[in-house]
Design a protein around this motif. Sequence first.
Motif: not given
Length: 105
Positions: A96-100
Amino acid sequence: YGQLANANLANSSMTVSGASCTLGGSCTVGYSGLSGTPTEVVGETPSGTVNNSNKTFTLVNTPISGTLQLYLDGLRTTAFTISTNTITMTTAPNYGQTLTADYDH
């Protein structure tokens, strides 16, 4: 005299290999790696599975050294290494974590 003091290159990079100057005159500088204006990438989602165990993610392009800013859930992180366009996180992101990523190439 005889010394290169500063080199300002907007949106470029260059390696200076030597310089010789004449008193009150011009300078000759050897260089390599001079490139044009880089392309800025903002908000790219690196490819790779966010599954609480995967630590390896891939960018579309190879960032210019020192330009990569990586964000985990919107907060900048420095807990990674980069080799060409492959990011290796120190700790795997949780489900569920986002990496950008923001960078120049």
